[in-house]
Design a protein around this motif. Structure first.
Motif, short mmCIF file in Angstrom:
data_model
loop_
_atom_site.label_atom_id
_atom_site.label_comp_id
_atom_site.label_asym_id
_atom_site.label_seq_id
_atom_site.Cartn_x
_atom_site.Cartn_y
_atom_site.Cartn_z
N SER A 26 19.95 16.12 -20.91
CA SER A 26 20.95 17.08 -20.46
C SER A 26 22.30 16.39 -20.28
CB SER A 26 20.52 17.75 -19.15
OG SER A 26 20.32 16.79 -18.14
N LEU A 27 23.34 17.17 -20.45
CA LEU A 27 24.72 16.74 -20.25
C LEU A 27 25.30 17.57 -19.11
CD1 LEU A 27 27.09 14.96 -21.20
CD2 LEU A 27 27.76 16.85 -22.70
N ARG A 28 25.77 16.87 -18.08
CA ARG A 28 26.27 17.54 -16.88
C ARG A 28 27.77 17.26 -16.74
NH1 ARG A 28 23.33 16.30 -11.23
NH2 ARG A 28 21.70 17.46 -12.35
N LEU A 29 28.52 18.29 -16.34
CA LEU A 29 29.93 18.14 -16.02
C LEU A 29 30.08 18.40 -14.53
CD1 LEU A 29 32.61 17.53 -17.45
CD2 LEU A 29 33.00 20.00 -17.59
N ALA A 30 30.57 17.38 -13.79
CA ALA A 30 30.53 17.45 -12.33
C ALA A 30 31.88 17.07 -11.72
CB ALA A 30 29.44 16.52 -11.79
N ARG A 31 32.12 17.62 -10.54
CA ARG A 31 33.30 17.25 -9.76
C ARG A 31 32.88 17.05 -8.32
NH1 ARG A 31 39.04 20.48 -8.67
NH2 ARG A 31 40.21 18.60 -8.07
N ASN A 32 33.46 16.01 -7.67
CA ASN A 32 33.07 15.63 -6.32
C ASN A 32 34.18 15.92 -5.31
OD1 ASN A 32 30.35 13.85 -6.17
ND2 ASN A 32 31.29 13.69 -8.19
N PHE A 33 33.73 16.36 -4.12
CA PHE A 33 34.64 16.69 -3.02
C PHE A 33 34.21 15.91 -1.78
CE2 PHE A 33 34.34 20.19 -5.95
CZ PHE A 33 35.67 20.59 -6.14
N PRO A 34 35.03 14.94 -1.31
CA PRO A 34 34.63 14.11 -0.17
C PRO A 34 34.36 14.93 1.09
CG PRO A 34 36.54 13.20 -1.27
CD PRO A 34 36.34 14.57 -1.82
N MET A 35 33.50 14.38 1.95
CA MET A 35 33.14 15.04 3.20
C MET A 35 33.36 14.10 4.37
SD MET A 35 29.59 17.04 2.37
CE MET A 35 29.53 17.53 4.09
N GLN A 36 33.67 14.68 5.54
CA GLN A 36 33.71 14.00 6.83
C GLN A 36 34.58 12.74 6.76
OE1 GLN A 36 29.60 13.57 7.99
NE2 GLN A 36 29.27 15.77 8.13
N ARG A 37 34.03 11.60 7.11
CA ARG A 37 34.83 10.38 7.21
C ARG A 37 35.43 9.97 5.87
NH1 ARG A 37 32.81 4.35 9.05
NH2 ARG A 37 34.89 3.39 9.09
N SER A 38 34.78 10.31 4.79
CA SER A 38 35.29 9.93 3.47
C SER A 38 36.64 10.57 3.17
CB SER A 38 34.29 10.35 2.38
OG SER A 38 33.10 9.60 2.48
N GLN A 39 36.96 11.68 3.84
CA GLN A 39 38.22 12.36 3.59
C GLN A 39 39.42 11.53 4.05
OE1 GLN A 39 37.54 16.11 5.55
NE2 GLN A 39 36.60 17.04 3.73
N LYS A 40 39.19 10.53 4.93
CA LYS A 40 40.27 9.64 5.34
C LYS A 40 40.70 8.72 4.21
CE LYS A 40 40.02 7.48 9.15
NZ LYS A 40 39.51 6.61 10.26
N TYR A 41 39.76 8.42 3.31
CA TYR A 41 40.02 7.44 2.27
C TYR A 41 40.10 8.05 0.87
CZ TYR A 41 38.05 4.70 6.10
OH TYR A 41 37.79 4.17 7.33
N LEU A 42 39.48 9.20 0.70
CA LEU A 42 39.30 9.74 -0.65
C LEU A 42 39.62 11.23 -0.70
CD1 LEU A 42 35.87 8.02 -1.33
CD2 LEU A 42 38.06 7.31 -2.29
N GLY A 43 40.07 11.68 -1.89
CA GLY A 43 40.29 13.09 -2.14
C GLY A 43 39.43 13.55 -3.30
N PRO A 44 39.44 14.86 -3.60
CA PRO A 44 38.65 15.36 -4.73
C PRO A 44 39.03 14.68 -6.03
CG PRO A 44 39.46 17.17 -3.37
CD PRO A 44 40.15 15.93 -2.89
N GLY A 45 38.02 14.42 -6.85
CA GLY A 45 38.26 13.71 -8.10
C GLY A 45 38.37 14.64 -9.29
N TYR A 46 38.21 14.06 -10.47
CA TYR A 46 38.30 14.80 -11.72
C TYR A 46 36.89 15.18 -12.20
CZ TYR A 46 42.83 12.46 -11.50
OH TYR A 46 44.05 12.00 -11.10
N PHE A 47 36.84 16.09 -13.16
CA PHE A 47 35.57 16.39 -13.80
C PHE A 47 35.15 15.21 -14.66
CE2 PHE A 47 36.92 20.74 -12.87
CZ PHE A 47 35.74 21.30 -12.43
#
Length: 220
Positions: A59-80
């Protein structure tokens, strides 16, 4: 008397034979019907189970990630980003597979001049995953998959080789769970939509919700 008895025997014998023949045929038919009623549900259930997933999948998956909780201090939503998976059918109720792909996130400012030079740049986390999923049949051709996942995460500053290790984030093991809605188009192609929560076990700096769509091919 003897002649009358003989005549009666000759006349009635064919009717007795016919009656026995009719009775035997009726009993056989009843037995066939009873056996059919017993075996039909078992056969239908077995066919439904065998027809669910007969083979393994890629299978081929196309995914996008959205940081949660403490990770939001260091990271923002990424690309597909695409991810590739191979899934093994164990017994039509449990699936097990491996996958490889990037979990993309974006860097946030931290106040450190050395790392803030990468602010807004992508943090491409290369993830090698192992997963197991339980299959719940809703109604054909729709299914729900409940998954448990383990990851080896390698944070990189770019999503292509050669990989360039991140200065701020370390490699670590992560765990996650997922829920996937799956639809079978035909005997070879399936599609799915799902969400996955994952988190690093070494620190809490990398954790996110991943939303994905997937195109699945059943290997004949």
């Amino acid at each position: 008397m003897g002649l009358a008895a003989s005549f009666s025997f000759i006349v009635t014998r064919p009717f007795v034979n016919v009656a026995f023949a009719i009775e035997e045929t009726t009993v056989n038919r009843i037995l066939i019907i009873v056996v059919g009623l017993i075996l039909a549900p078992m056969s239908s259930a077995q066919e439904a189970k065998e027809g669910l997933f007969d083979n393994n999948f890629i299978s081929l998956r196309l995914a996008r990630n959205f940081p949660m909780q403490r990770s939001q201090k260091y990271l923002g939503p990424g690309y597909f980003h695409p991810q590739l998976f191979y899934t093994h059918n164990i017994d039509n109720e449990f699936l097990m597979g491996v996958g490889l792909g990037f979990k993309s996130l974006r860097r946030q400012p931290t106040g450190d001049p050395e790392t803030d030079a990468e602010e807004g740049q992508e943090l491409a986390v290369l993830a090698f995953s192992h997963n197991s999923q339980y299959v719940l049949r809703l109604y054909h051709p729709h299914y729900l998959l409940f998954g448990a996942h383990m990851f080896y995460l390698f944070p990189s500053r770019k999503a292509f080789v050669p990989l360039k290790r991140s200065l701020e984030f370390e490699s670590e093991i992560a765990a996650g769970v997922s829920v996937t809605f799956l639809h079978r188009f035909n005997h070879l192609w399936l599609g799915s939509l799902g969400v996955q929560w994952w988190r690093g076990t070494k620190t809490t700096r990398m954790q996110a919700i991943e939303a994905y769509g997937e195109l699945i091919y059943e290997i004949p």
